[in-house]
Each structure stands twice: as C-alpha cells, then as structure tokens.
Write an enzyme that holds these catalytic residues in place. Structure first.
Site, short mmCIF file in Angstrom:
data_model
loop_
_atom_site.label_atom_id
_atom_site.label_comp_id
_atom_site.label_asym_id
_atom_site.label_seq_id
_atom_site.Cartn_x
_atom_site.Cartn_y
_atom_site.Cartn_z
N LYS A 143 -70.76 -4.89 -20.25
CA LYS A 143 -70.02 -5.37 -19.08
C LYS A 143 -70.94 -5.64 -17.89
O LYS A 143 -70.81 -6.66 -17.20
CB LYS A 143 -68.95 -4.35 -18.68
CG LYS A 143 -67.82 -4.21 -19.67
CD LYS A 143 -66.66 -3.40 -19.12
CE LYS A 143 -67.05 -1.99 -18.71
NZ LYS A 143 -67.53 -1.18 -19.83
N THR A 145 -74.12 -6.37 -17.96
CA THR A 145 -74.95 -7.52 -18.28
C THR A 145 -74.16 -8.81 -18.09
O THR A 145 -74.68 -9.80 -17.56
CB THR A 145 -75.47 -7.42 -19.72
OG1 THR A 145 -76.00 -6.11 -19.93
CG2 THR A 145 -76.56 -8.43 -19.99
N ARG A 167 -71.42 -0.44 -9.68
CA ARG A 167 -71.49 0.99 -9.40
C ARG A 167 -72.94 1.45 -9.41
O ARG A 167 -73.78 0.90 -10.12
CB ARG A 167 -70.70 1.78 -10.44
CG ARG A 167 -69.20 1.57 -10.37
CD ARG A 167 -68.51 2.29 -11.51
NE ARG A 167 -68.81 1.68 -12.79
CZ ARG A 167 -68.56 2.25 -13.96
NH1 ARG A 167 -68.03 3.45 -14.01
NH2 ARG A 167 -68.85 1.62 -15.08
N LYS A 178 -77.96 7.67 -22.26
CA LYS A 178 -77.48 6.30 -22.07
C LYS A 178 -78.55 5.37 -21.53
O LYS A 178 -78.57 4.17 -21.80
CB LYS A 178 -76.26 6.31 -21.13
CG LYS A 178 -75.62 4.95 -20.91
CD LYS A 178 -74.39 5.08 -20.04
CE LYS A 178 -73.70 3.74 -19.83
NZ LYS A 178 -74.49 2.82 -19.02
N ALA A 397 -65.55 7.63 -14.50
CA ALA A 397 -64.46 6.76 -14.94
C ALA A 397 -63.39 7.48 -15.75
O ALA A 397 -62.31 6.94 -15.92
CB ALA A 397 -65.02 5.59 -15.74
N PHE A 428 -65.48 1.41 -18.53
CA PHE A 428 -64.84 1.60 -19.84
C PHE A 428 -63.95 0.40 -20.21
O PHE A 428 -64.15 -0.70 -19.72
CB PHE A 428 -64.08 2.91 -19.89
CG PHE A 428 -64.96 4.13 -19.78
CD1 PHE A 428 -66.25 4.12 -20.28
CD2 PHE A 428 -64.52 5.29 -19.17
CE1 PHE A 428 -67.07 5.24 -20.20
CE2 PHE A 428 -65.33 6.41 -19.07
CZ PHE A 428 -66.60 6.38 -19.59
N PHE A 516 -74.87 -11.48 -29.90
CA PHE A 516 -76.09 -10.84 -30.40
C PHE A 516 -76.71 -11.71 -31.49
O PHE A 516 -76.03 -12.56 -32.10
CB PHE A 516 -75.78 -9.45 -30.95
CG PHE A 516 -75.51 -8.42 -29.88
CD1 PHE A 516 -76.46 -7.46 -29.58
CD2 PHE A 516 -74.31 -8.42 -29.18
CE1 PHE A 516 -76.22 -6.51 -28.60
CE2 PHE A 516 -74.07 -7.47 -28.21
CZ PHE A 516 -75.03 -6.51 -27.90
N TRP A 545 -78.14 -12.54 -21.95
CA TRP A 545 -79.16 -11.53 -22.26
C TRP A 545 -80.48 -12.20 -22.64
O TRP A 545 -81.55 -11.74 -22.25
CB TRP A 545 -78.66 -10.63 -23.41
CG TRP A 545 -79.63 -9.55 -23.78
CD1 TRP A 545 -79.83 -8.36 -23.12
CD2 TRP A 545 -80.55 -9.56 -24.87
NE1 TRP A 545 -80.81 -7.62 -23.75
CE2 TRP A 545 -81.27 -8.33 -24.82
CE3 TRP A 545 -80.83 -10.46 -25.89
CZ2 TRP A 545 -82.25 -8.00 -25.76
CZ3 TRP A 545 -81.80 -10.13 -26.83
CH2 TRP A 545 -82.51 -8.92 -26.76
#
Length: 692
Positions: A143, A145, A167, A178, A397, A428, A516, A545
């Site tokens: 999200k 990205t 955020r 992460k 979240a 999320f 991807f 990306w």
C-alpha cells in the site's frame, strides 16, 4: 487605517501584483513632491502588501527529480542513496509554503506550522484519495509503495499538484521483522534512513508524555495512601512566599466537582477531601507505560517493588509506543487547542466508587501539551522524484484507527489547490483501516473522500484462494511462482468483498494491482476482469516498484477519472445507535458475521460506558488484520461465524470505543533473528547499512 491617494495607488498596484504572483512594484512616478514625509506611509504600505501576499495561494513551481531505473532493481537503500534529494526549503518554496511556515530539521525534512491553515482557509480543497488494501498476508501488498508511486505519477508525469500523507513508522518493526515503511523500489520516500529512524522525534514525544501520565498515576496512588487529607491539601496547594493559590487546572477540577470557590483557605474539610482524593483503584488503572521497542518481556510486569514505595506494588504492562492513546489523539486532533482538550479527557482508570479519573484530574494536561507542542506539526519530506510527502502520526492499526493525521491531510488539501490530489493511506485491509478511516477519521475531520484505491497482488490473492502458508525470508512455494489461474480466481473472493465494503460508503473504487515479476499476463488480466465486473471503476496493473511514477501513470489517469464521478459518501452507522448495535453493524456488514457474542464483561462495560455518556462515540474494532473474521487462519471470505466480543474499552480522549475481538497483543516481540543483525554504521562515513 486611513490612507491618502498616494497610498491607495501603491496598495492597488501591490494587490494586483500579488494576485499575479509578481514581486511588489513601487510607483515612484506617482508620488508628488509633498511626499517627503512618506516614510511612515511607506511602512504602512509595505505592511499592507506583506499581509496581502501572505493571504494568497501561491501556485506551485515544482521541479521534479529524474529517475533512471535499473534492472534488476537494486535494494531499497541503494535506490534511495542514488538520488540526491532537494533541500527541504527549496521544496517548500516550490509548493507555495512561506519561509515562516517552515521549521527545518536538517537539510531534508522540516515541520510545517499550522498557521498555514489560517492563511489558506478560503482556499478550496483538492481531491481526497484513500489507499486501502485486501486482507494482508505475509507476502505483502504494498500500500505504501502504491501511494508513493501514485503521487509520483500525478506530479512528475501528469503535472498535477499532489501530496502523499503517510504514517510515521515505529522503530519496533524497523529493528524487528518488518523493516521500514518508506515504500519500496523506485517508489520511496527519501532519505529512507531518516524516514525510518527517529524522523523529527514525534514518537519520542509521545513516549515521554505517555510515561509522564503513568508516573503521575502511581505517584498519586502512593501519596493518597500515605497522607492525611490535610497533608495532601497542603502539598497540592502549597504556600509560596506567604500566598496560596490554585493553579488553573486545579480551578478547573474544582469547577467539575461543583465547588465555585477560588480561595484555597475557603474550602471546607469535606470540600478539601473531595478535591485531593482521586481515590484511584489500583486494580482499575487502564493506563500503561510505553516504549518504541519490541520487548515481549514487558507484556506483564510488576511495579513498586522498591522499599521506598512502601509495599504499593501492582501488576501492569508496557505497550509499543504507537499503541498509546496519545498517538491516536495526535492523529485525530485538528489543532493545538483540540489536542489539549483531548489530552485532558483521557480516562486513566476508575475510582473505587466507579467514577472515571482523567488526565485533567491528575493535573498533568498542560505538561502533556508542552511535550506535544512540536509533534502536532506534520513533517515535510519528498519522494524519489522530488514530490512532497507529509509524514505524521502512526496509530496502532489493530486497537486504534491506523491512519495518518487529520492535520496532515487538511494542510495538504489546501496546498494542492482545487485541481490537486491528496493521497493518504489506511493501515491493513479495507475491513479495518478503510472502515475506521471513514467512520472515525472522516467524522473527526469533516472531510469526504473522492476515491478509494484498493491494492492487491496476484500472489496474495493466491494465498486467499487456498495457497500454502509462507513465512518471511523463506523460499516461496511453486504456487506463487508459476501461473495458477484457479488459485487467483478463488482468491479474488477477498478482493470482491473489499470492493463491496468500499461501496457501502458510496465511494468509487479503483483497483491497483501491484505487479511482481512472477505474475503472468493471464493472471493479471483475470484479476482486472473480476475487479471491474464486481463494480470497480477501473482495475489497473501498476509497475511503480520497477519504474517509479512512470509505472503508475495508468493508475493516475484512472484515479483522476474516478474523482470526477458523483460521490455519495455516507457513514456506516448513526452515532446515536446503542454501542452493541454499532458493533453488530460492523460485524455483519463489513466482516460478514452472522451475529456478535458479547461476553458478560463486555456487556457490563457497555452498560458502564452508556451510563457515563460515552455511548455516542464511534466504534474502533480491535481484531486480527489477517482475516475478515476473528480467526487469523481463515483466508478468503469466511462465512457462518459469530464474532466474539471479549471486552469493550474506551479511548475517551481520542474519541472512540474499542471492542476487543479475541486477544490482541499491544507489545510485539522480537523474532529469533531480528533485523538489527544486519543494521550497522560506518564510523568514518556515518553511512547506515542494513535497512530495507
């Protein structure tokens, strides 16, 4: 002020120049000989022209940065370091900020003062875009990205004003498992090291403020238990230089207690006792200490074991700093005054008689506001292509609303202008972050979104379709590398459900398929067909990306088109509904539950909050993000389940009730091999390695 015809002429010219975006021009030829004493008049004119200029909306003159994407795509930190960011004061000037509205923190980041809202209060808002996602999986949906890629496409390639509002990441995940949250590949916020590490210290300010409240609670319990009413009163209202007076926050407490006296010597013994005794029940303290580090051994602790605490020990815990109610307050406040009021309303526990005890009662509100006075200002940064980003707040979240701040969005909407775009992200899946964005954040801000961008990936959809489990860092099973149209089709049930959830709120949806290298064209086409058949305005493959903003130009066009559509935004429930009915509405309409099951404790809490007058607050569900249900292992679209509500709690300062669905951990733990193994610093160059 009365001005003569000379000054009127000058001001008229200055106003005209200011509206055209030109520097002030002086009409020397229009000034007659008698103007030898015009210095004071000149000063008035200059002041008038400055005032006029400061009220203007300044058109953007954004200079974007060029990208030269490489293949294969290097690591995130290599890409970040390959780009030289603009000086932050230059970026600020390019997007219409005045020098006095900026507080620089080094060369590449700065706080933006809230006075900007006053200057641009008459300026129409731009378009408001929310990025949400399908139910997340360990494979990641991207999200952040997508958010960065979209604004890079809008500003650097379509030449439209746009700002991303993100955020601030917690250091817990950064050093845990992460990693960072600055986006990825050629769609990042730079410098990514500064974004992920400390930034401008907002989380540290929240930690300090939160723990000041915790210290005040335990100190007050100790002092009340070891002192007489008279001794307490004499210490709380001491004589200084022969005079005793109540502080303003103490006068406010007297007023709440119905005591109208302002002379400390005039209180009766009973009034003094009522004033000094909060009578906090140690077993009913709800406020926890926080730290911005994943530390599982702080999930349950005992405090007060030293001999000096005279046996007043109790069990408590630490939460991760971003789970603090103060973080949620920062994200929902619309100014310093509003934040201070919210801080004062925070309920930290109950008295033995069952009455809520607040930060105002503790007398700590003013000190909290002082600690938070700089944190309330959003931080300005930039993308790899030199477009502006606001980074502000990062509420947990699961138990809070998981969105960046109201203030960042409001500032950005004024800055971009009527034809611009603000792209903000919800944490999320759409069932959690988006639902809370609409029902909580939009209620607090009064803002209405124009478009939802729903992020999905082929490989995450395969997992929702029944693909094997994966874990971070482990090799992917063949199902996620080779074409498998059945898994994709089955997994699209989750995508369809999330589109339907967005439509409950009357907002058009654009699906962003984050592509991807392992995705096949047949899989991509299948997802897009299903999304559009389900009611998405558009479904667009995105390549930001690997290509930066150029890879999301189609998404930018789709968002622009969707923003033109008629918007029928509506809330999911009326605030006047009983608490249990609001919970049931979310469970049934959003999660797909058959009903809810309230535990006796949850039912008792609902009755208590209703009695206290908190029943008109919105609901912030605290449940797993890994499933639409309360069962993390249930992927896709679970049906036939009853949602168990174990407990119901309240964040009165933030302004929401949060039911607990199952057990929720508010303190993450470190894995066997945390990210910090790879993070290092070159002592000569001060270059950081190992971030990703």
């Amino acid at each position: 002020v009365t001005v003569n015809w000379v000054m009127q002429a000058d001001v008229a010219v200055l106003v005209g120049d200011a509206h055209r975006g030109l520097p002030p021009m002086w009409l020397n030829s229009s000034i007659p000989a008698f103007a030898h004493d015009s210095m004071n008049r000149r000063n008035v004119v200059r002041s008038s022209s400055l005032w006029v200029r400061q009220q203007q909306y300044l058109p953007w003159k954004l200079r974007t940065l060029k990208l030269q994407p490489l293949s294969p795509v290097p690591s995130d930190i290599e890409i970040s370091r390959s780009q030289t960011p603009k000086a932050i004061d230059q970026l600020a000037q390019e997007i219409g900020l005045l020098p006095e509205e900026l507080e620089a923190y080094g060369r590449t980041k700065a706080k933006v003062r809230l006075s900007l809202l006053d200057r641009l209060k008459e300026q129409p808002d731009g378009k408001y875009v929310l990025v949400a996602g399908i139910t997340p999986t360990p494979l990641g949906e991207g999200k952040s990205t997508v958010t960065i890629g979209l604004v890079q496409a809008l500003s650097a390639h379509l030449k439209l004003n746009s700002v991303a509002c993100l955020r601030q990441p917690s250091q817990g995940p950064t050093f845990g498992v992460k990693g960072g949250a600055a986006g990825g590949g050629y769609a990042q916020v730079i410098p990514m090291e500064e974004f992920n590490l400390h930034l401008t210290g907002d989380i540290h300010a929240i930690t300090a403020a939160n723990n000041l409240v915790a210290a005040a609670i335990d100190a007050r319990i100790l002092h009340e238990s070891t002192q007489s009413d008279k001794a307490l009163y004499n210490r709380l209202v001491p004589s200084v230089n022969g005079m005793r007076r109540f502080s303003p926050i103490q006068l406010a407490r007297l007023h709440r207690l119905g005591i109208s006296k302002s002379d400390p010597g005039a209180l009766t013994p009973e009034e003094a006792k009522t004033f000094v005794r909060l009578d906090l029940d140690p077993e009913k303290v709800t406020w926890q200490r926080v730290i911005d580090t994943n530390d599982r051994f702080l999930r349950k602790i005992t405090v007060g074991q030293a001999n000096t605490e005279k046996g007043h020990s109790r069990q408590t815990q630490f939460d991760i700093a971003v789970a603090s109610e103060i973080m949620a307050i920062l994200a929902l406040s619309d100014g310093l005054a509003d934040m201070k009021q919210r801080l004062g309303r925070m309920v930290v526990g109950s008295s033995r008689s069952g009455q809520p005890v607040t930060a105002d009662d503790l007398g700590v509100t003013g000190a909290l506001a002082v600690l938070m006075k700089d944190a309330i200002k959003p931080t300005l940064m930039q993308t790899l292509e030199g477009t502006p980003v606001f980074v502000h707040a990062g509420p947990f979240a699961n138990i809070a609303h998981g969105n960046s701040s109201v203030l960042a969005d409001k500032l950005a909407l004024k800055l971009v202008g009527e034809d611009g775009y603000v792209v903000t992200e919800a944490g999320f899946g759409a069932d959690i972050g988006m639902e809370k964005f609409f029902n909580i954040k939009c209620r607090a801000s009064g803002l209405k979104p124009n478009v939802v961008v729903l992020v999905a990936t082929v490989r995450a959809l395969k997992m929702h379709g029944g693909g094997p489990n994966v874990s971070a860092g482990a090799p992917l099973p063949k199902e996620y590398i080779m074409e498998n149209l059945k898994l994709v089709a089955d997994g699209c049930s989750n995508l369809k459900k999330q589109i339907q959830i967005a439509h409950l709120f009357g907002v058009p949806v654009v699906v962003a398929l984050n592509v991807f290298q392992t995705d096949t064209q047949a899989e991509i086409d299948l997802v897009c067909r299903i999304a559009e058949k389900t009611g998405a305005t558009a479904a667009v493959p995105c390549h930001h990306w690997s290509r930066g903003g150029r890879g999301s130009v189609d998404l930018a066009h789709a968002v622009k088109e969707a923003a033109r559509q008629k918007n029928n935004f509506q809330f999911l429930y009326d605030l006047q509904m009983p608490i249990h009915e609001k919970i049931r509405t979310i469970a049934q309409k959003v999660y797909g539950a058959e009903d809810i099951d309230l535990s006796p404790e949850a039912q008792a809490k609902i009755e208590y909050y209703t009695q206290q007058g908190y029943n008109t607050l919105p609901i912030c569900m605290a449940k797993t993000h890994l499933s639409l249900s309360h069962m993390p292992e249930k992927k896709g679209v679970p049906t036939g389940f009853v949602l168990p509500i174990r407990d119901v709690r309240a964040s009165i300062g933030a302004g929401f009730i949060y039911p607990l669905v199952g057990s929720m951990s508010t303190m993450p733990g470190l894995p066997t091999r945390p990210c910090f193994y790879d993070i290092d610093l070159d002592p000569v160059t001060e270059e950081i390695t190992g971030l990703f």
